[in-house]
Design a protein around this motif. Structure first.
Motif, PDB file in Angstrom:
ATOM      1  N   LYS A   1       0.822  -1.216   0.000  1.00 48.44           N
ATOM      2  CA  LYS A   1       0.000   0.000   0.000  1.00 48.44           C
ATOM      3  C   LYS A   1       0.855   1.266   0.000  1.00 48.44           C
ATOM      4  N   LYS A   2       2.098   1.141   0.453  1.00 49.18           N
ATOM      5  CA  LYS A   2       2.977   2.322   0.473  1.00 49.18           C
ATOM      6  C   LYS A   2       3.414   2.732  -0.936  1.00 49.18           C
ATOM      7  N   LEU A   3       3.250   1.820  -1.899  1.00 47.69           N
ATOM      8  CA  LEU A   3       3.498   2.195  -3.301  1.00 47.69           C
ATOM      9  C   LEU A   3       2.531   3.287  -3.739  1.00 47.69           C
ATOM     10  N   LYS A   4       1.289   3.182  -3.265  1.00 45.10           N
ATOM     11  CA  LYS A   4       0.276   4.184  -3.613  1.00 45.10           C
ATOM     12  C   LYS A   4       0.650   5.542  -3.028  1.00 45.10           C
ATOM     13  N   GLU A   5       1.123   5.524  -1.783  1.00 44.15           N
ATOM     14  CA  GLU A   5       1.544   6.776  -1.135  1.00 44.15           C
ATOM     15  C   GLU A   5       2.720   7.400  -1.877  1.00 44.15           C
ATOM     16  N   LEU A   6       3.643   6.549  -2.321  1.00 49.93           N
ATOM     17  CA  LEU A   6       4.802   7.049  -3.072  1.00 49.93           C
ATOM     18  C   LEU A   6       4.363   7.572  -4.440  1.00 49.93           C
ATOM     19  N   ARG A   7       3.418   6.879  -5.056  1.00 51.12           N
ATOM     20  CA  ARG A   7       2.955   7.317  -6.376  1.00 51.12           C
ATOM     21  C   ARG A   7       2.173   8.623  -6.295  1.00 51.12           C
ATOM     22  N   SER A   8       1.520   8.871  -5.153  1.00 55.16           N
ATOM     23  CA  SER A   8       0.782  10.131  -4.991  1.00 55.16           C
ATOM     24  C   SER A   8       1.714  11.344  -4.993  1.00 55.16           C
TER      25      SER A   8
ATOM     26  N   VAL B   1      -0.031  -5.101  -9.640  1.00 55.35           N
ATOM     27  CA  VAL B   1      -0.447  -4.880 -11.029  1.00 55.35           C
ATOM     28  C   VAL B   1      -1.199  -3.554 -11.163  1.00 55.35           C
ATOM     29  N   SER B   2      -2.070  -3.252 -10.212  1.00 54.05           N
ATOM     30  CA  SER B   2      -2.847  -2.003 -10.292  1.00 54.05           C
ATOM     31  C   SER B   2      -1.940  -0.783 -10.165  1.00 54.05           C
ATOM     32  N   GLN B   3      -0.989  -0.820  -9.205  1.00 56.59           N
ATOM     33  CA  GLN B   3      -0.069   0.312  -9.027  1.00 56.59           C
ATOM     34  C   GLN B   3       0.869   0.474 -10.221  1.00 56.59           C
TER      35      GLN B   3
END
Length: 799
Positions: free
Chosen positions: A233-240, A301-303
């Motif tokens: 889930k931290k990938l999403k935070e990094l991508r934001s 895959v989604s990230q």
């Protein structure tokens, strides 16, 4: 009949439901309009009433001295002035009352004679103003009608009951209060002035912000790397953070996040393609570990998909050159962001050819290979070349080739030649397996049950079954793909490549893509189907004779033709004499200037034409080429001379009878005709290689060695033999090794040192001994001074 009419007149419940929606909407609109109009009227009346009350309270009777003045403020000021002017303390109460009564009565003394208005007009008007407002009809301050929301009706025994609900109305007073509060807040904000920072302070502040962001990125990335399944889930935070809004550090932070995410995906992606789960798989119960793995794969895959979409958007923003509403990133910074995004896409293209969305990356990269920006175009072409070189199976290469072929056709062959030059990096060596090898290496077949029963016992059948099961498992577990699948992919890839090449040869013969096409055909010519050979050779010859090609392009045509003939073309009875003649005729176009780079292609052509086809080459042709090559070696650069002399050495070994060119006394029929373009009829046997003696005195030491070696007859042993580092290399390798592209001598020039170090010659040592003695004798004599008398010479001249 009456009953029937009644039935028709009364609508059914279904019709009521169908028509109720439109009717309710119309009713709602009418009600809303009425409510709005009544509210407006009510507000208008209230405003008028308030104004009237204010006027009635504030207004006083106007004194008749100044009937034209309307403003109450000025009237009050004038009354105060008059009161100040009157000495009221000195007047009696009776006199003061009389004056007040007179001021209220109208007479000719107090009237302004300049006005033509009646005397009591003003007085009457002001007296009846309150009565006028009293006559206005009063309305009660009632609340406005509440809006109703019509719901679906309910059917009861009594009939259809309509259903409604009150719509909550926002209080206008509250809105006014909120607006006032907002204004107050804005005033407070505007009151506090923003402190302007100096350039140094601004830079220090930016550095602090950037350091904080870097630490945050590093913390998130290290958390993901340490335990990807738990911290996906931290990938999403990094991508934001790709949407960073702080204008001071937005561009730098976004670039850092792009690169960080790219490296993370390269590290944590599995070595297999993740497929979506079926409905049956989702419904079945699984263990916690399996469920956790599934969640990780789904999140990854989604990230990854969102990340690729972000990169694509950055490239599109740069292409469209449109500023966004946020205006955080300037137009100049778009290119830098796009370059980083393209670089990341190139890295993912090469590093993850097996993972999801690889075809999407190919579709993004291929158009950028033809980009106007040279840096981006080169970056994408290099990535595609790298992918071709490392792709052993050919699946990823096939995908790229399909997209490139479609793109070139869609652009009507107006693309960069570098796009087609990437085809030269394809790892295709075999296309079809020959029949004899297929017969030898047939796939192993397992025995049927009937065969086993006939030839084997019960125990042997049992063992055979276990062996076959083991073999099947080993074959499934084997990581390397089968040769059949590989050859199938390579065949399909090469078919698309040849289709692209032949289209350009047919439709765009004057295109700048032609050199790349001819170079590609020269490389893959041995894999072309035999059926196309005749047509292809005719096309190549017509291209050469047209005269539209440059010298390098015509050399590529010759090279392609001989590559075709050296492979499967051996079976065909084709005489390529016209190609020999063309090369022999155009050799002198090479020189030490711009065409020096063409020497490499000439060396490759000579190798295919003369060395590999030695059985089809006559002695006269070999002698003519050797003579012309030695002449050419005199006026090219040193590396070209070395390559040409190396080729001459190989030809002398291949055709031993050519050593008669080293003998000046040998004679034959006819005279050597160097200007003749036909190598068969120029009588090269009647000349000698005198050029080698000139090359022996060449300034380059390697050229000197090769010339001396050839004069000695190119021996493989003895004092005249070459060193192994020169003799074992091919002509093309020697050409590259001794290249002067970096403007330096190879090998470097040795510093010249005098032979006798201690002895230094003096000035008089260069003179003759007799002359030295004469000088010494005259210098030792004492000179006698005599008086100078110029008159005697003058007298003699006069006489």
């Amino acid at each position: 009949m009456k009953a029937r009419r009644n039935k028709k007149q009364i609508p059914s419940f279904r019709k009521l439901i169908k028509t109720s929606k439109v009717k309710l909407e119309n009713k709602l609109k009418n009600k809303q309009f009425k409510q709005q109009s009544t509210l407006k009227k009510y507000r208008k009346e209230q405003r008028k009433l308030r104004q009237a009350v204010k006027d009635a309270v504030s207004k006083k009777p106007i004194p008749l001295e100044n009937p034209k003045e309307k403003r109450p403020g000025k009237r009050i000021e004038r009354e105060e002035e008059e009161e100040e002017a009157l000495p009221l303390d000195m007047m009696d109460e009776d006199d003061l009352q009389l004056m007040k009564d007179l001021g209220q009565r109208a007479s000719f003394l107090t009237r302004d004679l300049s006005s033509s208005e009646p005397v009591h007009a003003k007085k009457r008007k002001h007296e009846h103003i309150i009565d006028k407002y009293e006559k206005i009809p009063r309305t009660l301050q009632t609340a406005p009608e509440k809006e109703l929301i019509h719901l679906l009706p309910i059917k009861d025994k009594s009939g259809i009951i309509p259903q409604t609900r009150e719509k909550p109305v926002t209080d206008s007073n509250k809105d006014e209060e909120d607006q006032e509060e907002e204004r107050e807040l804005e005033e407070e904000i505007t009151e506090d002035p923003i402190q302007e920072l100096t350039i140094e302070e601004h830079l220090i502040e930016r550095k602090k912000k950037l350091q904080e962001k870097k630490m945050h990125i590093a913390a998130l990335a290290s958390a993901v790397l340490s335990d990807p399944e738990s911290n996906i889930k931290k990938l999403k935070e990094l991508r934001s953070m790709l949407m960073e809004q702080d204008p001071d550090v937005a561009v730098t932070v976004r670039k850092l996040v792009i690169v960080s995410l790219m490296e993370l995906f390269k590290d944590i992606t599995p070595s297999y393609k993740i497929r979506p789960l079926t409905e049956a798989e989702k419904s079945t119960k699984t263990r916690k570990e399996t469920q956790k793995l599934r969640e990780f794969e789904e999140g990854l895959v989604s990230q990854y998909k969102f990340y690729l979409e972000n990169l694509e958007q950055m490239v599109k923003d740069w292409k469209q050159r449109k500023l966004k509403k946020s205006n955080v990133v300037s137009l100049k910074a778009y290119k830098g962001l796009a370059e980083v995004a393209v670089k990341s896409l190139c890295e993912l293209l090469v590093a993850l050819p097996h993972f999801n969305f690889h075809n999407n990356i190919i579709v993004l990269i291929v158009p950028l290979m033809n980009d106007v920006s040279k840096s981006i175009s080169e970056m994408c072409c290099e990535a595609v070349k790298k992918l071709f070189k490392q792709d052993k199976l050919g699946q990823a290469s096939l995908g790229v080739i399909k997209v490139i072929s479609g793109f070139v056709k869609g652009r009507n062959y107006e693309v960069r030649p570098e796009m087609l030059k990437t085809f030269l990096c394809l790892r295709i060596k075999e296309v079809e397996v020959k029949k004899d090898t297929e017969d030898i290496n047939k796939p192993k077949k397992f025995m049927t049950f009937k065969e086993k029963r006939k030839s084997l016992s019960r125990m042997q059948r049992k063992w055979k079954k276990a062996e076959e099961k083991l073999e099947r498992e080993l074959r499934e577990a084997e990581a390397s793909e089968s040769a059949e699948k590989k050859l199938k992919l390579h065949t399909e890839t090469l078919n698309i490549v040849f289709v692209t090449y032949f289209r350009i040869l047919k439709k765009a013969q004057r295109s700048p893509l032609l050199p790349a096409v001819l170079e590609g055909l020269a490389k893959f010519a041995h894999l072309i189907n035999v059926e196309f050979f005749d047509d292809l050779l005719v096309v190549l010859h017509t291209l050469i004779e047209s005269g539209d090609l440059s010298y390098q392009e015509s050399l590529h045509c010759v090279q392609t033709a001989f590559h075709i003939l050296s492979g499967q073309g051996d079976v065909l009875n084709i005489d390529p004499m016209k190609f020999y003649t063309h090369l022999y005729k155009t050799l002198f176009k090479l020189h030490a200037g711009a065409t020096n780079e063409g020497v490499e292609i000439v060396l490759q052509c000579l190798d295919v034409m003369l060395t590999k086809r030695r059985k089809q080459v006559s002695q006269q042709r070999a002698l003519a080429f050797i003579k012309r090559l030695c002449t050419l070696a005199l006026h090219v650069l040193p590396n070209s001379s070395i390559g040409i002399l190396a080729t001459t050495r190989i030809l002398m070994h291949t055709f031993p009878k050519t050593d008669l060119l080293l003998d000046s006394e040998s004679q034959g029929s006819g005279v050597f005709l160097p200007e003749l373009d036909e190598p068969e009829y120029c009588n090269a046997q009647n000349t000698a290689l005198w050029e080698l003696h000139a090359l022996r005195r060449h300034y380059h030491p390697i050229v000197q060695r090769f010339a001396a070696h050839l004069i000695a007859g190119a021996p493989s042993e003895g004092s005249g033999a070459l060193k192994p580092e020169l003799s074992r290399r091919s002509a093309a390798e020697l050409f590259e090794a001794y290249s002067m592209a970096e403007m330096t001598f190879n090998p470097p020039v040795e510093s010249s040192n005098p032979k006798i170090k201690g002895k230094v010659l003096q000035g008089d040592s260069f003179l003759n001994e007799d002359l030295n003695q004469l000088i010494k004798r005259y210098s030792s004599e004492v000179a006698t001074e005599l008086p100078l008398d110029f008159t005697k010479y003058l007298k003699t001249s006069l006489h």
